[in-house]
Motif scaffolding. Structure first.
Motif, PDB file in Angstrom:
ATOM      1  N   ARG A 124      22.377  55.738 -21.129  1.00  0.00           N
ATOM      2  CA  ARG A 124      22.180  56.761 -22.147  1.00  0.00           C
ATOM      3  C   ARG A 124      22.701  58.146 -21.507  1.00  0.00           C
ATOM      4  NH1 ARG A 124      19.237  56.293 -26.997  1.00  0.00           N
ATOM      5  NH2 ARG A 124      17.996  54.345 -26.993  1.00  0.00           N
ATOM      6  N   ARG A 171      23.822  49.421 -16.523  1.00  0.00           N
ATOM      7  CA  ARG A 171      22.766  48.780 -16.608  1.00  0.00           C
ATOM      8  C   ARG A 171      21.592  49.634 -15.934  1.00  0.00           C
ATOM      9  NH1 ARG A 171      21.831  44.089 -19.092  1.00  0.00           N
ATOM     10  NH2 ARG A 171      23.669  43.113 -19.996  1.00  0.00           N
ATOM     11  N   GLY A 172      20.367  49.495 -16.398  1.00  0.00           N
ATOM     12  CA  GLY A 172      19.123  50.008 -15.712  1.00  0.00           C
ATOM     13  C   GLY A 172      19.040  51.559 -15.818  1.00  0.00           C
ATOM     14  N   THR A 173      18.105  52.170 -14.718  1.00  0.00           N
ATOM     15  CA  THR A 173      17.837  53.497 -15.066  1.00  0.00           C
ATOM     16  C   THR A 173      18.040  54.230 -13.531  1.00  0.00           C
ATOM     17  OG1 THR A 173      15.715  52.836 -13.967  1.00  0.00           O
ATOM     18  CG2 THR A 173      15.815  52.819 -16.463  1.00  0.00           C
ATOM     19  N   ALA A 227      14.777  55.599 -28.534  1.00  0.00           N
ATOM     20  CA  ALA A 227      14.902  56.286 -27.286  1.00  0.00           C
ATOM     21  C   ALA A 227      13.370  56.987 -27.205  1.00  0.00           C
ATOM     22  CB  ALA A 227      15.736  57.277 -27.102  1.00  0.00           C
ATOM     23  N   GLN A 253      21.544  63.185 -26.345  1.00  0.00           N
ATOM     24  CA  GLN A 253      22.270  61.972 -26.468  1.00  0.00           C
ATOM     25  C   GLN A 253      22.512  61.681 -27.668  1.00  0.00           C
ATOM     26  OE1 GLN A 253      20.666  58.496 -26.747  1.00  0.00           O
ATOM     27  NE2 GLN A 253      22.805  58.135 -27.471  1.00  0.00           N
ATOM     28  N   ASN A 292      16.822  62.457 -24.695  1.00  0.00           N
ATOM     29  CA  ASN A 292      17.174  61.834 -25.838  1.00  0.00           C
ATOM     30  C   ASN A 292      17.819  62.430 -26.982  1.00  0.00           C
ATOM     31  OD1 ASN A 292      16.240  59.198 -24.675  1.00  0.00           O
ATOM     32  ND2 ASN A 292      14.321  59.657 -25.199  1.00  0.00           N
ATOM     33  N   ILE A 334      23.831  49.388 -27.834  1.00  0.00           N
ATOM     34  CA  ILE A 334      22.234  49.508 -27.822  1.00  0.00           C
ATOM     35  C   ILE A 334      21.807  49.497 -29.229  1.00  0.00           C
ATOM     36  CG2 ILE A 334      22.263  50.724 -25.378  1.00  0.00           C
ATOM     37  CD1 ILE A 334      21.811  53.390 -26.988  1.00  0.00           C
ATOM     38  N   ARG A 348      12.526  58.861 -14.973  1.00  0.00           N
ATOM     39  CA  ARG A 348      13.530  57.899 -14.800  1.00  0.00           C
ATOM     40  C   ARG A 348      14.414  57.870 -16.022  1.00  0.00           C
ATOM     41  NH1 ARG A 348      13.720  55.118 -10.501  1.00  0.00           N
ATOM     42  NH2 ARG A 348      15.265  53.698 -11.285  1.00  0.00           N
ATOM     43  N   TYR A 349      15.631  57.619 -16.247  1.00  0.00           N
ATOM     44  CA  TYR A 349      16.257  57.683 -17.573  1.00  0.00           C
ATOM     45  C   TYR A 349      17.292  56.711 -17.424  1.00  0.00           C
ATOM     46  CZ  TYR A 349      18.179  59.747 -21.720  1.00  0.00           C
ATOM     47  OH  TYR A 349      18.570  59.810 -23.082  1.00  0.00           O
ATOM     48  N   SER A 350      17.495  56.212 -18.635  1.00  0.00           N
ATOM     49  CA  SER A 350      18.490  55.028 -18.947  1.00  0.00           C
ATOM     50  C   SER A 350      19.792  55.563 -18.576  1.00  0.00           C
ATOM     51  CB  SER A 350      18.593  54.534 -20.358  1.00  0.00           C
ATOM     52  OG  SER A 350      19.666  53.886 -20.639  1.00  0.00           O
ATOM     53  N   LEU A 378       7.841  63.513 -19.921  1.00  0.00           N
ATOM     54  CA  LEU A 378       8.136  62.985 -21.187  1.00  0.00           C
ATOM     55  C   LEU A 378       8.598  64.082 -22.348  1.00  0.00           C
ATOM     56  CD1 LEU A 378       7.254  60.618 -23.467  1.00  0.00           C
ATOM     57  CD2 LEU A 378       5.208  61.617 -23.808  1.00  0.00           C
ATOM     58  N   ARG A 398      17.595  45.969 -27.184  1.00  0.00           N
ATOM     59  CA  ARG A 398      18.719  46.341 -26.441  1.00  0.00           C
ATOM     60  C   ARG A 398      18.402  47.772 -25.682  1.00  0.00           C
ATOM     61  NH1 ARG A 398      23.971  45.612 -30.045  1.00  0.00           N
ATOM     62  NH2 ARG A 398      23.709  43.129 -30.273  1.00  0.00           N
ATOM     63  N   GLN A 399      17.828  48.493 -26.394  1.00  0.00           N
ATOM     64  CA  GLN A 399      17.491  49.929 -25.801  1.00  0.00           C
ATOM     65  C   GLN A 399      16.158  49.605 -24.667  1.00  0.00           C
ATOM     66  OE1 GLN A 399      17.113  52.616 -29.127  1.00  0.00           O
ATOM     67  NE2 GLN A 399      18.992  51.882 -29.891  1.00  0.00           N
ATOM     68  N   VAL A 423      25.238  46.263 -22.939  1.00  0.00           N
ATOM     69  CA  VAL A 423      25.682  47.179 -22.096  1.00  0.00           C
ATOM     70  C   VAL A 423      26.510  46.711 -20.827  1.00  0.00           C
ATOM     71  CG1 VAL A 423      24.700  49.101 -20.457  1.00  0.00           C
ATOM     72  CG2 VAL A 423      23.857  48.851 -23.013  1.00  0.00           C
ATOM     73  N   GLN A 437      17.125  48.727 -21.404  1.00  0.00           N
ATOM     74  CA  GLN A 437      18.005  49.421 -20.532  1.00  0.00           C
ATOM     75  C   GLN A 437      17.093  50.676 -20.131  1.00  0.00           C
ATOM     76  OE1 GLN A 437      20.962  49.052 -19.467  1.00  0.00           O
ATOM     77  NE2 GLN A 437      20.956  46.958 -20.438  1.00  0.00           N
ATOM     78  N   GLU A 454      12.317  63.976 -21.013  1.00  0.00           N
ATOM     79  CA  GLU A 454      13.031  62.654 -21.498  1.00  0.00           C
ATOM     80  C   GLU A 454      13.130  62.692 -23.099  1.00  0.00           C
ATOM     81  OE1 GLU A 454      11.139  59.033 -20.240  1.00  0.00           O
ATOM     82  OE2 GLU A 454      12.508  57.936 -21.521  1.00  0.00           O
ATOM     83  N   GLN A 455      12.389  63.238 -23.659  1.00  0.00           N
ATOM     84  CA  GLN A 455      12.674  63.174 -25.062  1.00  0.00           C
ATOM     85  C   GLN A 455      14.006  64.369 -25.375  1.00  0.00           C
ATOM     86  OE1 GLN A 455      11.772  61.255 -26.749  1.00  0.00           O
ATOM     87  NE2 GLN A 455       9.554  60.945 -27.024  1.00  0.00           N
TER      88      GLN A 455
END
Lengths: 380, 305, 326
Positions: B143, B129-131, A198, B15, B12, B212, B138-140, B5, A226-227, B124, A230, B8-9
């Motif tokens: 996740r 799926r997607g963001t 990520a 998560q 992550n 994932i 934007r984030y998965s 950024l 895979r990541q 998944v 997504q 987002e980190q």
């Protein structure tokens, strides 16, 4: 005869359905990874090798296979046993560069041939090359160089490049950069065996790159793809064939579709030897052969061709016969450079879906007659 | 470096931390109640992922796979508890380490015998799926769902322990083992249930993360070692400690990998900075653990007893 | 007393067997089994080191691979610099003399054990197990990603280091050297166990409060034992590097720490010859079952589980009865 030995011989007999050991036998010791996370590669090399033996029906070749569990110290111990107890004249099978570096120098120093079906560390192609060491696959950098070359042709100008932080990883990025002419939007080293990307994907998103080059073999590549799928980032990926071959494609699934990768071989490569190989392998094992299986198959045929031309007791003649590489390689044209590493064409492949299975298809050529750069450091 | 950024980190890291919490919660629960150290916890994670992948392929549904993976891990946990683990409660930690180390060998090779040497496919679910657009970045979606599930499980676990009869028994077991026997609780049954609960959490983490990551033999051990770091930092036996420790480890590890190479790039050439930064980042959480232990030898939230 | 005598007989038989097997192998021209016996001797030496901390001191270190690997890297790096002629640091050059390498391997491993021990011994029980594991992991990741000495590829030793009066490239010479060091280490272990230090260590293990009451500092004694333990295991690592002519981070992996504990358990915890018996069992298992099935680790797990659950004294406990050491 010891228990272990009896078993090994038993396995060898099973392996090619022939009994008995003749005086002029050539014993080949195969040390490869059959257990643990990296087992898929070793299984394929072994299966490809045994398929070639079965097709040739040469009963003078005795094969002893043992699992190194991807542990260098165990590989060294098995090599000693194969040389000293099994009296193997040829060793082969090692998948990983670090295991090869542990085993190869002392093997050839003891007057035993080593023929690599996979690993090609730069040291063994350059300064530490040896007359009894042959590499029937590639030098480690080769496919990455091809990826760099092809990235130019695709018009990529700003690539984000990434590999695990270990020597094969740095070699991969060096190889790519050696031929890539564009800018680098970013360069990242990840942890070996890392499973979560990520943080890296976020940096790729923010980097403004127009393309991505990765070298992430085995489970690392599966996790990344895979990541990535997504993440919503949609940049084209280019890579060397190791990260996108039959061992990982089924697990990657649709995430891998369309990825461009480079390899000296592909299942759809159209030559007589390859068509026969792919068909026989599918029939025998019920799956599409991988790059590694093709290398195992070629390695066996290389050894068999040398056995036809010379007696292994005449080491010089046998070495010449190996060097001549007079066999029908499934990759088509194949010959050895002076450092005993291949000069070969490297193709560009794309991951496609065929008959419900993911596989690779050739879409172009990155290099013709390509040779590694380390040969100059080799005194041969 | 932009705010997007960085945000987002941070997500992550959270998560990653929450998935570690699922692992660590089971470990710390089993230790708190039974005083047992279980190295094979990572194998239960692996079983969850493998069964989920196989079942998802067979039924064509990730959610059925998830349920199957969870159930399989719980069943495997209960089976292991009944056959092996229950003989270890009175033993010292050395015997527990050894026996569960043996279980790792058996389970890893066992899974490979059944499922073969190649990694399995698990994807998944379509729903996730997607963001999604979070405003700053934007984030998965998947996740984000993992974060949601992680928080939900944490709350559920808290409710279970704080509000239910089973929870009372667990808390009693943590503070005084003889007493709950005196209260007429069937200890053997309680232990099996607690162990299976921990196993189910591990299996759930394995199945969720398996979508994932690569579903392969040996996938559990790196996570297991991180989970140990988590519970040592948090204080072994403490669920709250596991939560805090997991978030600390998740965020610090993610941020370290992201920021350290950039910091080194300020005074080293880029390639070298990448190498040194990555090397140091991989050691960071162990340094954190050493620091915590120097300051608080029993972790941040020492469990009593 | 009868059991004491029985244990001594078992020990003598083990010592003789480890000497006779390679002799026979040499006689029937199977030098591989000499190398295998050397491996047993060196693994046993590493086990003697761990046995000091684990068997006598009750310190369950799950990170002894750190010292084993550090010793290995000392040998590898010094040999590497002797081979290339490049200085290691300003003025310090490499060496290919085993005695000199062993000294450094033991000293540096001891120093590492001092740091890790001083931090880890603040805790006990399960915390101690986990912390030693985590420190070893830290060093593992460091060697994995530090590129100077090969990283994950490891570092080959092209020519074995030298020992005065022996040709270390010959299997028998390498064996007798390892065997000699192992025997010295066993004598040292036995002397230490019988000395006041050993008595204090075991007293602390059995009852730390009472030991403190009679004026023994548990922390100091345990730390000293832990450092000695790390030094012996580090020495074994240096010898293993020379035997395999290769060092890599795999020597520091957590599986290696586990394997060292397994060696002690299979042989018998705290028994003088426990590590010898354990190493012999493990290596024999690897060779015999590794040749039969690629699933040999499955069966190793089963046997290990059986030993832990049903034969807690290990092999020596089985043969010599359950006389508890010290």
């Amino acid at each position: 005869m010891t228990y272990a030995k009896r078993v090994a011989v038993g396995l060898a007999a099973l392996a090619f359905g022939a009994q008995g050991a003749l005086a002029q036998d050539v014993t080949v010791g195969m040390i490869t990874t059959l257990s643990g996370g990296g087992a898929g590669l070793g299984v394929d090399v072994r299966d490809g090798f045994q398929l070639a033996l079965r097709k040739a029906g040469n009963e003078n070749l005795r094969l002893v296979v043992e699992d190194d569990a991807q542990r260098p110290e165990l590989a060294v111990q098995i090599a000693e046993r194969m040389i000293q107890s099994e009296r193997a004249q040829i060793l082969t099978g090692i998948i990983w560069s670090n295991l090869a570096m542990a085993v190869v120098p002392s093997t050839v120093a003891q007057g035993v041939f080593y023929i690599s079906p996979n690993a090609g560390p730069s040291a063994l192609a350059g300064a530490n090359c040896h007359q009894d060491y042959f590499n029937a696959a590639w030098q480690n950098d080769m496919l990455h160089e091809a990826a760099g070359q092809h990235a130019n042709e695709l018009g990529y100008e700003n690539a984000f490049i990434m590999a695990p932080n270990y020597p094969a990883g740095t070699d991969a990025l060096t190889g790519f950069k050696r031929f890539f002419e564009g800018e680098l939007a970013g360069e990242l080293y990840t942890q070996v065996g890392q499973t979560d990307y990520a943080a890296e994907i976020a940096q790729i998103r923010a980097s403004g790159a127009d393309s991505i080059f990765i070298f992430l073999p085995g489970g690392m590549g599966i996790s990344f793809m895979r990541q990535y799928e997504q993440s919503g980032v949609d940049l084209p990926i280019i890579s060397a064939g190791f990260s996108f071959d039959q061992d990982v494609l089924p697990a990657m699934g649709s995430a891998a579709l369309g990825v461009i990768n480079t390899s000296q071989w592909s299942p759809d490569l159209d030559n007589e030897a390859n068509v026969a190989f792919v068909e026989a392998f599918r029939e025998e094992y019920g799956r599409i052969p991988s790059l590694y299986a093709s290398q195992g198959f070629d390695t066996a045929n290389l050894i068999l061709s040398a056995m036809d031309a010379a007696d292994i007791s005449d080491r010089d003649a046998f070495r010449e016969a190996l060097k001549a590489a007079d066999f029908d390689s499934v990759r088509g044209e194949f010959r050895f450079a002076d450092n005993h590493h291949p000069i070969q064409t490297v193709y560009v492949r794309e991951v496609v879906e065929k008959d419900g299975e993911l596989t690779n298809e050739i879409i172009g050529t990155a290099f013709e007659e390509h040779q590694d750069v380390y040969g100059d450091d080799c005194s041969m | 470096m932009s705010v997007a950024l960085f945000a987002e980190q941070l997500l992550n890291g959270v998560q990653f931390g929450l998935m570690l919490f699922l692992m660590a919660a089971g470990l710390t629960l089993v230790f708190g109640v039974m005083g047992l150290i279980n190295l094979a916890h990572g194998s239960l994670y692996m079983i969850g992922a493998f069964v989920c992948a196989a079942a998802a392929a067979a039924f064509g549904s990730f959610w059925l796979g998830l349920i199957a993976g969870l159930a399989a891990a719980a069943a495997a946990g209960a089976l292991i508890e009944l056959t092996v683990i229950r003989r270890l409660y009175d033993r010292d930690h050395l015997d527990q380490v050894l026996a569960t180390f043996a279980l790792i060998l058996i389970l890893s090779e066992g899974v490979r015998m059944i499922f073969g040497p190649f990694p399995l496919y698990l994807s998944v679910p379509d729903l996730l799926r997607g963001t999604v657009d979070l405003g700053i970045t934007r984030y998965s979606l998947y996740r984000l769902a993992l974060i949601g599930i992680g928080i939900a499980v944490a709350i559920g676990l808290w409710l279970l322990i704080a509000k239910t009869r089973l929870g009372i028994q667990i808390r009693a077991g943590e503070s005084d083992r003889e007493m709950i026997a005196a209260l007429g609780v069937n200890i053997r049954w309680l232990y099996t249930v607690v162990f299976a609960l921990g196993a189910a959490l591990a299996g759930m983490a394995g199945a969720l993360v398996g979508a994932i990551q690569s579903v392969q033999v040996g996938m559990g051990e790196p996570v297991l070692i991180l989970a140990f770091v988590v519970i040592v930092i948090g204080g072994i036996g403490s669920i709250k400690g596991a939560m805090v420790g997991a978030l600390l480890v998740g965020v610090i590890d993610t941020m370290g990998r992201f920021l350290l190479p950039r910091i080194f790039a300020a005074f080293l050439d880029p390639a070298q900075a990448m190498g040194v930064g990555a090397a140091l980042a991989s050691m960071l959480i162990y340094l954190l653990m050493a620091l915590v232990l120097i300051l608080r030898p029993r972790g941040l939230f020492p469990a009593h007893g | 007393m009868a059991e004491m005598r029985r244990e001594w007989i078992v020990n003598a038989v083990l010592a003789m067997a480890l000497l006779i097997v390679p002799l026979v192998a040499l006689w029937i021209n199977e030098p591989f089994y000499v190398t295998l016996a050397t491996r047993v001797a060196i693994l046993a030496l590493a086990g003697v080191g761990l046995n000091l901390a684990l068997g006598l001191g009750g310190m369950v270190s799950f990170g002894h691979a750190a010292y084993f690997g550090l010793g290995g890297y000392v040998a590898g790096i010094m040999a590497h610099h002797a081979f290339t002629g490049l200085p290691m640091w300003i003025g310090v050059t490499g060496s290919n003399q085993m005695l000199w390498i062993w000294l450094w391997a033991a000293l540096l491993s001891g120093f590492l054990a001092l740091i890790i021990g001083a931090l880890s011994l603040r805790t006990s029980g399960i915390f101690f197990i986990m912390i030693t594991l985590a420190f070893a992991q830290m060093i593992f990741y460091f060697t994995l990603s530090w590129p100077a000495y090969g990283g994950e590829d490891g570092l080959p030793i092209f020519v074995r280091n030298q020992f005065p009066g022996l040709n270390t490239m010959r299997p028998w010479d390498m064996f007798i050297l390892s065997y000699g060091v192992l025997m010295l280490a066993l004598v040292f272990f036995a002397m230490l166990r019988a000395a006041r230090f050993g008595a204090a260590l075991m007293a602390i293990r059995q009852n730390p409060d009472r030991a403190a009451a009679v004026g023994i500092s548990p922390f100091g004694v345990k730390l000293a034992a832990f450092v000695l333990s790390g030094m012996i295991t580090g020495l074994a690592g240096a010898m293993m590097a020379d035997l395999t002519r290769f060092v890599s981070p795999a020597m520091i992996a957590w599986q290696m720490s586990g394997e060292l504990i397994v060696i002690i358990i299979l042989g018998g915890v705290g028994r003088l010859f426990g590590p010898v018996a354990g190493a012999a069992i493990l290596v024999a298992f690897e060779v015999i079952f590794g040749g039969i099935t690629e699933h040999w680790q499955f069966f190793l797990g089963l046997i290990l589980l059986g030993v832990v659950l049903f034969a807690r004294g290990g092999l020596i406990g089985l043969l010599a009865g359950r006389a508890r050491h010290g």
